[in-house]
Write a protein that holds these residues in place. Structure first.
Motif, mmCIF file in Angstrom:
data_model
loop_
_atom_site.group_PDB
_atom_site.id
_atom_site.type_symbol
_atom_site.label_atom_id
_atom_site.label_comp_id
_atom_site.label_asym_id
_atom_site.label_seq_id
_atom_site.Cartn_x
_atom_site.Cartn_y
_atom_site.Cartn_z
ATOM 1 N N ARG A 1 0.819 -1.207 0.000
ATOM 2 C CA ARG A 1 0.000 0.000 0.000
ATOM 3 C C ARG A 1 0.859 1.266 0.000
ATOM 4 N NH1 ARG A 1 -3.761 0.915 -1.689
ATOM 5 N NH2 ARG A 1 -4.906 1.990 -0.049
ATOM 6 N N HIS A 2 2.161 1.123 -0.195
ATOM 7 C CA HIS A 2 3.041 2.293 -0.283
ATOM 8 C C HIS A 2 3.170 2.734 -1.738
ATOM 9 C CE1 HIS A 2 4.497 1.982 3.935
ATOM 10 N NE2 HIS A 2 4.156 0.714 3.750
ATOM 11 N N GLY A 3 3.376 1.768 -2.626
ATOM 12 C CA GLY A 3 3.500 2.065 -4.040
ATOM 13 C C GLY A 3 2.144 2.216 -4.698
ATOM 14 N N VAL A 4 2.165 2.360 -6.039
ATOM 15 C CA VAL A 4 0.914 2.594 -6.760
ATOM 16 C C VAL A 4 0.121 1.297 -6.931
ATOM 17 C CG1 VAL A 4 1.947 2.429 -9.089
ATOM 18 C CG2 VAL A 4 -0.111 3.789 -8.745
ATOM 19 N N ILE A 5 0.850 0.167 -6.990
ATOM 20 C CA ILE A 5 0.210 -1.148 -7.119
ATOM 21 C C ILE A 5 0.934 -2.129 -6.198
ATOM 22 C CG2 ILE A 5 -0.342 -3.073 -8.692
ATOM 23 C CD1 ILE A 5 -0.282 -1.211 -11.027
ATOM 24 N N GLY A 6 0.165 -2.988 -5.537
ATOM 25 C CA GLY A 6 0.747 -4.074 -4.743
ATOM 26 C C GLY A 6 0.365 -5.412 -5.360
ATOM 27 N N CYS A 7 1.332 -6.330 -5.446
ATOM 28 C CA CYS A 7 1.094 -7.656 -6.029
ATOM 29 C C CYS A 7 1.441 -8.737 -5.008
ATOM 30 C CB CYS A 7 1.983 -7.855 -7.261
ATOM 31 S SG CYS A 7 1.640 -6.674 -8.585
ATOM 32 N N TYR A 8 0.612 -9.766 -4.946
ATOM 33 C CA TYR A 8 0.775 -10.841 -3.959
ATOM 34 C C TYR A 8 0.678 -12.181 -4.681
ATOM 35 C CZ TYR A 8 -0.642 -6.895 -1.002
ATOM 36 O OH TYR A 8 -0.743 -5.662 -0.401
ATOM 37 N N SER A 9 1.211 -13.204 -4.032
ATOM 38 C CA SER A 9 1.138 -14.562 -4.582
ATOM 39 C C SER A 9 0.413 -15.463 -3.595
ATOM 40 C CB SER A 9 2.557 -15.086 -4.823
ATOM 41 O OG SER A 9 2.534 -16.470 -5.108
ATOM 42 N N THR A 10 -0.391 -16.395 -4.109
ATOM 43 C CA THR A 10 -1.015 -17.406 -3.243
ATOM 44 C C THR A 10 -0.521 -18.795 -3.641
ATOM 45 O OG1 THR A 10 -2.991 -17.573 -4.643
ATOM 46 C CG2 THR A 10 -3.056 -15.964 -2.861
ATOM 47 N N GLN A 11 0.693 -18.833 -4.153
ATOM 48 C CA GLN A 11 1.370 -20.083 -4.461
ATOM 49 C C GLN A 11 1.609 -20.837 -3.144
ATOM 50 O OE1 GLN A 11 4.819 -21.229 -3.867
ATOM 51 N NE2 GLN A 11 5.872 -20.546 -5.716
ATOM 52 N N THR A 12 1.675 -22.144 -3.221
ATOM 53 C CA THR A 12 1.721 -23.017 -2.029
ATOM 54 C C THR A 12 2.711 -22.584 -0.953
ATOM 55 O OG1 THR A 12 0.882 -24.921 -3.213
ATOM 56 C CG2 THR A 12 2.236 -25.398 -1.294
ATOM 57 N N TYR A 13 3.862 -22.029 -1.331
ATOM 58 C CA TYR A 13 4.881 -21.699 -0.332
ATOM 59 C C TYR A 13 4.748 -20.280 0.218
ATOM 60 C CZ TYR A 13 6.956 -26.029 -1.886
ATOM 61 O OH TYR A 13 7.172 -27.336 -2.200
ATOM 62 N N LYS A 14 3.670 -19.571 -0.115
ATOM 63 C CA LYS A 14 3.497 -18.200 0.381
ATOM 64 C C LYS A 14 2.529 -18.214 1.574
ATOM 65 C CE LYS A 14 6.192 -17.695 -3.014
ATOM 66 N NZ LYS A 14 6.191 -16.922 -4.221
ATOM 67 N N HIS A 15 1.865 -17.085 1.853
ATOM 68 C CA HIS A 15 1.111 -17.004 3.110
ATOM 69 C C HIS A 15 -0.318 -17.514 3.000
ATOM 70 C CE1 HIS A 15 4.218 -13.747 4.401
ATOM 71 N NE2 HIS A 15 4.729 -14.941 4.231
ATOM 72 N N LEU A 16 -0.838 -17.614 1.790
ATOM 73 C CA LEU A 16 -2.102 -18.305 1.533
ATOM 74 C C LEU A 16 -1.793 -19.333 0.455
ATOM 75 C CD1 LEU A 16 -4.630 -15.303 1.106
ATOM 76 C CD2 LEU A 16 -4.041 -16.500 3.226
ATOM 77 N N ASN A 17 -2.523 -20.438 0.446
ATOM 78 C CA ASN A 17 -2.171 -21.553 -0.438
ATOM 79 C C ASN A 17 -3.333 -21.928 -1.347
ATOM 80 O OD1 ASN A 17 -1.368 -23.942 -1.608
ATOM 81 N ND2 ASN A 17 -1.264 -25.097 0.319
ATOM 82 N N SER A 18 -3.214 -21.588 -2.637
ATOM 83 C CA SER A 18 -4.165 -22.109 -3.624
ATOM 84 C C SER A 18 -3.405 -22.840 -4.739
ATOM 85 C CB SER A 18 -5.025 -20.974 -4.202
ATOM 86 O OG SER A 18 -4.220 -20.021 -4.874
ATOM 87 N N GLY A 19 -2.213 -23.314 -4.434
ATOM 88 C CA GLY A 19 -1.392 -23.963 -5.465
ATOM 89 C C GLY A 19 -0.701 -22.895 -6.303
#
Ligand code: PLP
Length: 395
Positions: free
Chosen positions: A180-198
């Motif tokens: 929320r500091h920059g203009v866009i924030g990007c996140y991953s929900t790949q298995t090894y991140k903080h949420l897991n959807s594969g």
């Protein structure tokens, strides 16, 4: 007999039962595609986008196919052009410069500090040298730089900041959520991140024009009114004919298993940080070991742990890694000659034509890394730290 660790560094917790139930419900009704809704239905993807927007405090959110897709989509929304220089951290994961390369743009790497964050003095020089108008800032392994100073530098130079929050979902700097500091924030929900959807990704922004572009890019088929966290219809006017469809929005099945996990994330962060602090306490005052200081302004998520063996010759580090592995502790090393598993460094990415970066080389030569999955207990972390400490002292 010396102690051994028998857990797995790659074993996540199972997907929670309520998430499994939600997935089964989607499978039973069969409406998996993002725009396949019954009359009056919101759909799992649109609901996830609303909930993630609320979680981060962003006005808009788009759920997509992967973290890498999120990064490339953000660059496309900013209309980065082929051949354009895009700044990014030298210490990051390959999909970050990969997203830049996917547009035919040119990743330009910025040096790394001993805190594992971007070198802000070098960033200033790089902006001058390249005239870049975009920085893709990677909060690699959850380490957040001085965001106040970074935004000052970038705002003064007119550089748009995309935040790669693959390891900082749920983290904050100075009370402001990461992303929320920059203009866009990007996140991953790949298995090894903080949420897991594969696989999976999320994009947040307050900028209606950019998010309208992102929605159209993700393949909205003129159905953007079915989104619940997208900008209002007028933001799309004039863009529909201009923005290509690069399909990649998330599907309802993955969104269904993410929503119950998102509700639990704050509690999971507390658990991760207990593991992190147990590792840190177990390695404190080990001769030859540099621990990474965590600034007071940083609220981090300790889903992985790093330490430095500064100035150690490669052969000595290899010996420690081998002896730790023999006792069940598999450590990753960013200084290895060849890329292995998830562990490669900028110099291995010949496709990005990286220039040598001496400060980063020095840091990565001694950088040891491990995941802390939530299947570990604090006692496991203390045992892992004891084993590492013994093997470091032994050699
Ligand atoms: C995993 C990761 C990504 C990309 O995420 P995917 O969902 O695997 O495409 C981006 N940046 C970093 C630092 C990552 O670790």
């Amino acid at each position: 007999m010396s102690e051994r660790f028998t857990g797995s560094f790659t074993q996540q917790e199972p997907v929670p039962e309520d998430a499994i139930e939600a997935a089964v419900a989607v499978l039973r009704h069969g409406r998996l595609h993002r725009y396949n809704l019954a009359p009056g239905e919101t759909g799992e993807v649109a609901a996830l986008e609303q909930e993630f927007a609320a979680f981060t405090g962003a006005r808009h959110c788009l759920a997509v196919a992967s973290g890498g897709y999120a990064l490339a989509c953000a660059l496309r929304a900013l209309q980065v052009e082929p051949g354009e220089a895009v700044l990014t951290n030298a210490f990051t994961l390959a999909p970050v410069p990969g997203a830049i390369a996917s547009l035919g743009a040119r990743p330009v790497f910025v040096e790394t500090t001993e805190a594992l964050t971007i070198d802000l003095d070098h960033l200033e020089r790089r902006i001058e040298q390249t005239d870049a108008r975009v920085l893709m800032l990677s909060h690699m392994r959850g380490h957040i730089c001085d965001m106040g100073r970074l935004m000052e530098i970038c705002d003064a130079a007119g550089v748009a900041v995309i935040e790669d929050c693959a390891h900082t979902m749920g983290a904050a700097w100075d009370g402001v959520p990461s992303g929320r500091h920059g203009v866009i924030g990007c996140y991953s929900t790949q298995t090894y991140k903080h949420l897991n959807s594969g696989e999976g990704g999320l994009i947040v922004s307050d900028d209606a024009g950019l998010m309208a572009r992102a929605v159209l890019l993700s393949g909205s088929y003129m159905l953007y009114d079915r989104h619940r966290a997208a900008p209002p219809a007028q933001a799309f006017a004039g863009l529909v004919a201009e923005v290509p469809n690069v399909s990649g929005r998330m599907d309802n099945l993955r969104a269904a298993i993410l929503r119950p996990q998102l509700a639990r994330l704050p509690a999971q962060v507390v658990r991760w940080n207990r593991l992190y602090r147990a590792m840190e306490a177990g390695l404190a005052d080990t001769p030859g070991v540099g621990l990474i200081a965590r600034p007071a302004a940083e609220a981090f998520v300790g889903s992985s742990f790093q330490f430095l063996l500064p100035g150690w010759p490669a052969s000595r580090i290899e010996g420690v890694l081998e002896r730790c592995a023999a006792r069940g502790v598999e450590l990753k090393w960013f200084g290895a000659a060849r890329p292995r598993g998830f562990t490669s460094r900028y110099a291995h990415w010949a496709w990005a034509a990286p220039e040598p970066l001496p400060r980063t080389d020095l840091v990565l030569a001694g950088l040891i890394d491990m995941r802390l999955p939530l299947t570990f207990s604090e006692a496991d972390c203390s045992l892992i730290a004891r084993i590492i400490r013994e093997e470091i002292i032994a050699g």
